[in-house]
Design an enzyme around this catalytic site. Structure first.
Site, PDB file in Angstrom:
ATOM      1  N   LYS A 203     -14.532  -0.138   0.081  1.00  0.00           N
ATOM      2  CA  LYS A 203     -15.079  -0.959   0.784  1.00  0.00           C
ATOM      3  C   LYS A 203     -15.221  -0.681   2.352  1.00  0.00           C
ATOM      4  O   LYS A 203     -16.375  -0.778   2.854  1.00  0.00           O
ATOM      5  CB  LYS A 203     -14.520  -2.380   0.752  1.00  0.00           C
ATOM      6  CG  LYS A 203     -15.256  -3.698   1.456  1.00  0.00           C
ATOM      7  CD  LYS A 203     -14.572  -4.919   1.261  1.00  0.00           C
ATOM      8  CE  LYS A 203     -15.191  -5.860   2.346  1.00  0.00           C
ATOM      9  NZ  LYS A 203     -14.639  -7.220   2.359  1.00  0.00           N
ATOM     10  N   GLU A 209      -6.616   7.692   0.192  1.00  0.00           N
ATOM     11  CA  GLU A 209      -6.594   8.410  -1.215  1.00  0.00           C
ATOM     12  C   GLU A 209      -7.915   8.631  -1.773  1.00  0.00           C
ATOM     13  O   GLU A 209      -8.404   9.683  -2.298  1.00  0.00           O
ATOM     14  CB  GLU A 209      -5.838   7.268  -2.235  1.00  0.00           C
ATOM     15  CG  GLU A 209      -4.595   7.105  -1.964  1.00  0.00           C
ATOM     16  CD  GLU A 209      -4.287   5.947  -0.819  1.00  0.00           C
ATOM     17  OE1 GLU A 209      -5.184   5.690   0.099  1.00  0.00           O
ATOM     18  OE2 GLU A 209      -3.128   5.377  -1.067  1.00  0.00           O
ATOM     19  N   GLY A 263     -11.625  -6.923  -1.593  1.00  0.00           N
ATOM     20  CA  GLY A 263     -11.430  -5.995  -2.556  1.00  0.00           C
ATOM     21  C   GLY A 263     -11.037  -6.372  -3.892  1.00  0.00           C
ATOM     22  O   GLY A 263     -11.419  -6.083  -5.002  1.00  0.00           O
ATOM     23  N   ARG A 264     -10.015  -6.927  -4.070  1.00  0.00           N
ATOM     24  CA  ARG A 264      -9.155  -7.445  -5.326  1.00  0.00           C
ATOM     25  C   ARG A 264     -10.162  -8.481  -6.137  1.00  0.00           C
ATOM     26  O   ARG A 264      -9.826  -9.044  -7.106  1.00  0.00           O
ATOM     27  CB  ARG A 264      -7.788  -7.778  -5.220  1.00  0.00           C
ATOM     28  CG  ARG A 264      -7.805  -8.979  -4.095  1.00  0.00           C
ATOM     29  CD  ARG A 264      -6.389  -9.345  -3.723  1.00  0.00           C
ATOM     30  NE  ARG A 264      -6.022 -10.445  -2.462  1.00  0.00           N
ATOM     31  CZ  ARG A 264      -6.068  -9.873  -1.308  1.00  0.00           C
ATOM     32  NH1 ARG A 264      -6.410  -8.967  -0.994  1.00  0.00           N
ATOM     33  NH2 ARG A 264      -5.973 -10.934  -0.455  1.00  0.00           N
ATOM     34  N   GLU A 349      -1.106  -9.644  -3.867  1.00  0.00           N
ATOM     35  CA  GLU A 349      -1.755  -9.443  -2.653  1.00  0.00           C
ATOM     36  C   GLU A 349      -2.050 -10.555  -1.718  1.00  0.00           C
ATOM     37  O   GLU A 349      -2.419 -10.689  -0.715  1.00  0.00           O
ATOM     38  CB  GLU A 349      -2.768  -8.184  -2.606  1.00  0.00           C
ATOM     39  CG  GLU A 349      -3.132  -7.413  -1.462  1.00  0.00           C
ATOM     40  CD  GLU A 349      -4.032  -6.285  -1.928  1.00  0.00           C
ATOM     41  OE1 GLU A 349      -3.338  -5.309  -2.253  1.00  0.00           O
ATOM     42  OE2 GLU A 349      -5.276  -6.145  -1.850  1.00  0.00           O
ATOM     43  N   HIS A 380       9.245  -5.345 -28.418  1.00  0.00           N
ATOM     44  CA  HIS A 380      10.175  -4.210 -28.883  1.00  0.00           C
ATOM     45  C   HIS A 380      10.580  -3.567 -27.415  1.00  0.00           C
ATOM     46  O   HIS A 380      11.399  -2.586 -27.662  1.00  0.00           O
ATOM     47  CB  HIS A 380       9.510  -3.269 -29.829  1.00  0.00           C
ATOM     48  CG  HIS A 380       9.138  -3.991 -31.116  1.00  0.00           C
ATOM     49  ND1 HIS A 380      10.101  -3.987 -32.034  1.00  0.00           N
ATOM     50  CD2 HIS A 380       7.688  -4.506 -31.468  1.00  0.00           C
ATOM     51  CE1 HIS A 380       9.323  -4.447 -32.907  1.00  0.00           C
ATOM     52  NE2 HIS A 380       8.104  -5.059 -32.449  1.00  0.00           N
ATOM     53  N   LYS A 491      -0.540   1.153   5.514  1.00  0.00           N
ATOM     54  CA  LYS A 491      -1.662   2.089   5.589  1.00  0.00           C
ATOM     55  C   LYS A 491      -1.588   2.825   6.797  1.00  0.00           C
ATOM     56  O   LYS A 491      -1.678   3.870   6.939  1.00  0.00           O
ATOM     57  CB  LYS A 491      -2.875   1.326   5.427  1.00  0.00           C
ATOM     58  CG  LYS A 491      -3.591   1.012   3.787  1.00  0.00           C
ATOM     59  CD  LYS A 491      -4.859   0.567   4.115  1.00  0.00           C
ATOM     60  CE  LYS A 491      -5.566  -0.027   2.530  1.00  0.00           C
ATOM     61  NZ  LYS A 491      -6.668  -0.568   2.824  1.00  0.00           N
TER      62      LYS A 491
HETATM   63  O1  F6P Z   1      -4.568  -2.205  -1.365  1.00  0.00           O
HETATM   64  C1  F6P Z   1      -5.044  -2.708  -0.118  1.00  0.00           C
HETATM   65  C2  F6P Z   1      -6.513  -2.774  -0.004  1.00  0.00           C
HETATM   66  O2  F6P Z   1      -6.917  -2.954   1.139  1.00  0.00           O
HETATM   67  C3  F6P Z   1      -7.082  -3.580  -1.032  1.00  0.00           C
HETATM   68  O3  F6P Z   1      -7.125  -4.888  -0.590  1.00  0.00           O
HETATM   69  C4  F6P Z   1      -8.308  -2.719  -1.626  1.00  0.00           C
HETATM   70  O4  F6P Z   1      -8.713  -3.244  -2.821  1.00  0.00           O
HETATM   71  C5  F6P Z   1      -8.018  -1.379  -1.426  1.00  0.00           C
HETATM   72  O5  F6P Z   1      -6.853  -1.378  -0.380  1.00  0.00           O
HETATM   73  C6  F6P Z   1      -8.994  -0.229  -1.402  1.00  0.00           C
HETATM   74  O6  F6P Z   1      -9.578  -0.418  -0.126  1.00  0.00           O
HETATM   75  P1  F6P Z   1     -11.236   0.054  -0.005  1.00  0.00           P
HETATM   76  O7  F6P Z   1     -11.922  -0.498  -1.036  1.00  0.00           O
HETATM   77  O8  F6P Z   1     -11.570  -0.055   1.285  1.00  0.00           O
HETATM   78  O9  F6P Z   1     -11.101   1.624  -0.233  1.00  0.00           O
END
Ligand code: F6P
Length: 518
Positions: A203, A209, A263-264, A349, A380, A491
């Site tokens: 987003k 990452e 995002g989630r 979250e 199990h 972050k």
């Molecule tokens: O994990 C934290 C977060 O801000 C989430 O809410 C989001 O889905 C994720 O990082 C990834 O963020 P982005 O889509 O901006 O890379």
């Protein structure tokens, strides 16, 4: 308009719940079955869903009070504010409109246009890849799609593509999320750049990452194919319009994530592109329809027959009165193996907050810890503790009436296990004397969610059910469910450390950092 702001613990319903809890907290679930019409009042049949919540440590008196709590906290109005696009994510000054991505009844023409355009783009890309109209740079059919993204830009798409793999049209999905370079290197070893499309999902387009993985993969692509073909093999899904272009992605291949989609909760729109490619755009639309029908049920059904609301108040009951810290999600379906991980982010979250909507520190419990795994594997692994341990673990057992491939013999064994566990958790087994170690008290709660079949539509409804449960918990508990400032802090500190900035670190962390570098 903002959501209502009231401390739930000051309300009459909460005070009555407090008193009623003391009356019934030691009662055995089986004793609640003496209540008149327990099964009628503690079950909900809706479309191809059947929810049985009768096996809970909850009397009909408490259930009524929990429903009163929803009324006293203005849940009905709050639901309308959520669906009509009020800026209920106040701390980020945003609407929360992921439900619009699956709605066929959008009234605002601009919003409708935006949603329709995004769906059209998703459909076109998936149809072109699946039909072979869009080929790789050497003219070969696309065989593999790699989703590069993390958190909400990963968990939902991966969970759904795996859950609906029965409906796959044949392309192989892959997911790169962690910054761990070895995982990405291993994946690249088996990919052919001529037949692979990469989707960078972020987003913000600033998540370290995702950007580092994308750069590594881009370099590999240029080395093993060519720079010119990046425009055909890389797609970006983002709210950031400039950064993908700088990365070399053509504007035709940039799909947007609107500001009003968290995002989630984003898998219903462009973030779900990989889902649509894997199961086909027709099935993707069925997935959206299923979610929309659960939204309509949530919006329109009375609280006592409303699946997400009932699940939410049960969660509040255990979390705040029994002080249970966790909830287990237990799908009796191997394809739903990633559902607990997905719900961890969606729920934790969202509702892992300790400041209320009025800016005060809360004096009650908010988000529960979500965990789980598939049955029968979980039986199990950790069921011993659920059956005979000292903790109460409220749980959702999820089962499907029909097997996808029609192997009813083996499916019957799976279902027998599902039934046996909820029965055993509630009833236990009496043993005394030299057999005392076999005594199982029972009185352990569970919800049973029975669905006809795992289809795109029923999975859409199941996810929407949990999203609406999460909204309800946040609404009643007076917290902001749609921001994530805790994650943002983590972050920004890791960004500082990567840039060599250590000034604000504590002594312990500095020492560990020195050891790691030595
Ligand atoms: O994990 C934290 C977060 O801000 C989430 O809410 C989001 O889905 C994720 O990082 C990834 O963020 P982005 O889509 O901006 O890379």
């Amino acid at each position: 308009m903002a959501l209502s702001k009231q401390n739930p613990t000051t309300l009459n319903s909460w005070l009555s719940l407090d008193k009623q809890f003391k009356v019934e907290c030691n009662d055995h679930i089986s004793s609640f079955f003496e209540e008149k019409n327990r099964l009628d009042n503690f079950t909900i049949s809706w479309q191809d869903f059947y929810l049985d919540f009768s096996k809970n440590r909850l009397s009909s008196t408490s259930l009524e009070l929990l429903i009163d709590l929803c009324t006293e906290t203005n849940l009905r109005n709050n639901i309308e504010k959520y669906f009509n696009g009020s800026a209920i994510n106040e701390t980020e000054k945003r609407s929360v409109l992921h439900t619009a991505l699956r709605s066929s009844e959008i009234k605002n023409p601009d919003l409708k246009q935006e949603v329709d355009d995004a769906l059209e783009k998703i459909t076109n890309i998936s149809d072109q890849i699946n039909s072979g109209i869009k080929l790789g740079f050497t003219g070969k059919k696309i065989t593999d799609i790699v989703n590069i993204g993390i958190g909400g830009s990963h968990l939902g798409p991966e969970m759904v593509t795996e859950a609906l793999s029965f409906y796959s049209l044949g392309i192989n999905p892959h997911f790169v999320s962690n910054i761990d370079p070895d995982f990405t290197s291993k994946l690249l070893e088996k990919l052919n750049p001529e037949t692979t499309v990469f989707i960078i999902v972020s987003k913000t387009f600033t998540t370290i990452e995702t950007l580092e993985n994308a750069k590594k993969i881009r370099k590999w692509f240029v080395e093993n194919a060519n720079e010119e073909s990046i425009k055909d093999h890389f797609i970006a899904v983002s709210n950031n319009t400039e950064a993908p272009k700088k990365f070399g992605i053509s504007s035709d291949n940039v799909l947007s994530i609107p500001e009003w989609v968290g995002g989630r909760f984003s898998l219903w729109g462009s973030v779900g592109l990989i889902i649509s490619i894997i199961i086909g755009s027709k099935n993707f639309k069925e997935f959206l329809k299923g979610a929309e029908s659960m939204d309509l049920h949530f919006r329109n059904s009375p609280f006592e027959k409303n699946i997400p609301i009932i699940l939410a108040v049960i969660s509040i009951w255990y979390n705040n009165f029994f002080k249970c810290e966790t909830e287990a999600v237990l799908p009796y379906n191997q394809f739903l193996g990633k559902l607990p991980d997905y719900l961890q982010q969606a729920s934790m979250e969202s509702n892992g907050k300790s400041i209320d909507r009025g800016g005060n520190k809360v004096n009650y419990e908010t988000g529960s810890i979500i965990w789980g795994s598939t049955g029968t594997n979980a039986q199990h692994a950790f069921f011993q503790l659920m059956h005979q341990g000292t903790k109460i673990i409220p749980s959702d057992f999820i089962a499907f009436k029909k097997s996808l491939y029609g192997d009813s013999k083996q499916h019957d064994i799976l279902i027998s296990n599902f039934l046996a566990q909820t029965n055993a958790l509630m009833m236990g087994k009496n043993s005394t004397g030299s057999e005392i170690h076999k005594n199982i008290e029972g009185n352990k709660p569970s919800n049973s969610i029975v669905i006809n079949k795992l289809t795109p539509s029923s999975l859409g409804a199941l996810i929407s059910m949990y999203e609406n449960k999460i909204f309800t918990i946040g609404s009643v508990l007076n917290i902001y469910s749609y921001d994530q400032w805790g994650v943002e802090l983590g972050k920004s500190i890791s960004r500082d450390i990567s840039n060599g900035k250590q000034d604000n670190l504590d002594k312990s962390t500095i020492k560990i950092s020195e050891i790691l570098k030595s």
